[in-house]
Structure formats: structure tokens, C-alpha cells
Write an enzyme that holds these catalytic residues in place. Structure first.
Site, PDB file in Angstrom:
ATOM      1  N   ASP A 106       0.533  -1.220   0.260  1.00 36.02           N
ATOM      2  CA  ASP A 106      -0.059  -0.036   0.068  1.00 36.02           C
ATOM      3  C   ASP A 106       0.938   1.057  -0.264  1.00 36.02           C
ATOM      4  O   ASP A 106       2.149   1.429   0.801  1.00 36.02           O
ATOM      5  CB  ASP A 106      -0.753  -0.215   1.253  1.00 36.02           C
ATOM      6  N   LYS A 169      -7.036   3.136  -2.652  1.00 35.34           N
ATOM      7  CA  LYS A 169      -7.458   3.001  -1.362  1.00 35.34           C
ATOM      8  C   LYS A 169      -8.072   4.682  -0.949  1.00 35.34           C
ATOM      9  O   LYS A 169      -7.150   5.565  -1.356  1.00 35.34           O
ATOM     10  CB  LYS A 169      -6.656   2.621  -0.286  1.00 35.34           C
ATOM     11  N   LYS A 205     -10.795  -0.032  -2.082  1.00 40.27           N
ATOM     12  CA  LYS A 205     -10.462  -0.072  -0.259  1.00 40.27           C
ATOM     13  C   LYS A 205     -10.741   0.846   0.700  1.00 40.27           C
ATOM     14  O   LYS A 205      -9.996   1.747   0.627  1.00 40.27           O
ATOM     15  CB  LYS A 205      -8.954  -0.251   0.050  1.00 40.27           C
TER      16      LYS A 205
END
Length: 260
Positions: A106, A169, A205
Site C-alpha cells: 500500500d 484506497k 479499499k
């Protein structure tokens, strides 16, 4: 309050159980991994969480301790949470994490470049990291709360997807506002447009401040309504959270559960 059990179970299966604290230690990360290892025996009627998410320095600890099948190792990389470092450092950090066993990385979109309207560099940074980590999945965090308008969130989403993100995300959880339904809707609509254009499914996400079943189900509903039920699977939907798993288990068992 009564919640739809199957939807709660899906949310549980999509959790990236997260520990990203300055006070994290090897022992704490090992204990979190052991909880995941023992979860199927403790809750045989429940789906397992999707991943454990930690700082990159704990990758090898997690890889050695995590023995249960199906739980992925996710790490934050690329100078998380601000991404204000050299690209070479971002690439090396992410590459090292994958070499030590990370399945997913990430990273944070380079807000420095993006807010300066240097969109080419913004995308090039992502592409360089994606190339460096090879088979590992790349989640790109937009830090949507720092973007002033829905058009900026949409633009950042497009840049990330076109540059090679496997997921987009919302937030790091380290700044406010974190995840919001408004940002989620914008991002999911961009994912849909990208899918219609390319045939490639990009995951979504939400992360940051998602703690209650109501909040989890809200994001579940946004994904369901905009992208459809085929996105409601850990391969395309994750929820970044540290407290949500226990709250979902409590709702499903109709009593307080403090397992994780």
C-alpha cells in the site's frame, strides 16, 4: 440492532487487519499473526480476514509467524504515510518488503506532485513502483481527504489506475478526514468507467476511521450499488481497519467479542 448476517460476513472476509503504530514491536505483530492462525479453530463458522497490514520492517516477522492459509501479508511502503521522500527510496522500500514476503504493498499517491499539477510525474512514480514489485499487488492511497473536490478525487483515481494500481484506497488513516462515503462513491464510479473502457477490474479499499458494522455496511452498499456484487470479494474489496473485526464478530454473535 439486527444486521444482515451474510453482508457482515462478507465485510469480515474483506478486512485488512491493520497495525501501523510507532509503538509496534515484533512481539505485538507476532501476537496479531497468531490470532489469525488460530482464528479458524476459535471461530469455525466465520470467514477468515483477508490480510494483515503492517509497516515494512515487520514483513519478515509476519512471514515467519503467519502460517494459516489464505491470509495475505500487506505492508505500507513508499514513504508511508506522507510519501515525501526520494523515488529511489520508495522503490527500494517496496522492493525489499516484497523480497521479504509481502504479497501486497500500500503506497500513497505523491500529493506533492499531484497538487502541483505534475500529473505525469505522479503516474510515473506509481508505474516505477509497480514495475519494481512485480507480482505483488499494489494499492494506491489517494488520501482523498486532502483533495479538495470530487473532480480531483476522480482525476487521482484515473491516474493511479492507468499507472498500474491493482486497488485504489481512500486514506492512510493518519490524517483527517479519512474515508468518506462521498469519496468512496467517486472512486467506485471511476473504477466502473475504467472497467467499461478496459475490461480490467480494479479493487477498492476504504480505510481510516471505519469501526462499526454500520460504517462497514455503508461502504459495502456503495460498492454493491455502483460496481455490483462481483466486486464484493476480497480480491476486489478490502476494508482497512484495526477495530472493525471485533465489532463485526460481536454483531454476528450477538455478544461482545474481543478476539483481535
Amino acid at each position: 440492532m439486527s444486521y444482515p448476517a451474510e453482508s457482515l460476513r462478507t465485510c469480515l472476509s474483506c478486512i485488512d487487519l491493520t497495525s501501523l503504530n510507532a509503538t509496534d514491536t515484533d512481539a505485538k505483530i507476532m501476537a496479531m499473526a497468531q490470532k489469525a492462525n488460530e482464528f479458524p479453530q476459535q471461530f469455525p463458522d466465520m470467514p477468515q480476514i483477508a490480510a494483515l497490514c503492517v509497516y515494512p520492517s515487520f514483513t519478515s516477522v509476519l512471514r515467519k509467524t503467519l502460517t494459516v492459509r489464505g491470509v495475505r501479508i500487506a505492508v505500507t511502503g513508499g514513504g508511508f504515510p506522507a510519501a515525501q521522500t526520494f523515488l529511489s527510496v520508495k522503490i527500494q522500500e517496496c522492493s525489499m518488503a516484497v523480497e521479504e514476503g509481502a504479497d501486497e504493498v500500500d503506497i500513497v499517491l505523491s500529493l506533492n506532485s499531484f497538487l502541483s499539477e505534475d500529473y505525469a510525474r505522479t503516474g510515473d512514480d506509481i508505474s516505477a513502483i509497480k514495475e519494481a514489485i512485480g507480482h505483488a499487488h499494489l494499492k494506491v492511497i489517494l488520501e482523498s481527504g486532502a483533495l479538495a473536490s470530487p473532480p480531483l478525487i476522480a482525476h487521482a483515481s484515473r491516474i493511479a489506475m492507468e499507472a498500474g494500481a491493482d486497488f485504489i484506497k481512500t486514506s492512510t488513516g493518519k490524517s483527517e478526514p479519512a474515508a468518506t462515503p462521498q469519496a468512496a462513491a467517486v472512486m467506485c464510479r471511476e473504477i466502473l468507467k475504467y472497467y467499461q473502457k478496459t475490461g480490467k477490474k480494479i479493487g477498492f479499499k476504504p480505510a481510516g476511521g471505519i469501526q462499526t458494522p454500520d460504517e462497514a455496511l455503508l461502504y459495502y452498499s456503495i460498492v454493491s450499488e455502483i460496481l455490483g456484487s462481483e466486486w464484493l470479494h476480497p480480491s476486489l474489496f478490502r476494508i482497512g481497519a484495526s477495530r472493525l473485526a471485533n465489532n463485526l464478530l460481536s454483531a454476528l454473535h450477538h455478544q461482545t467479542v474481543a478476539y483481535f
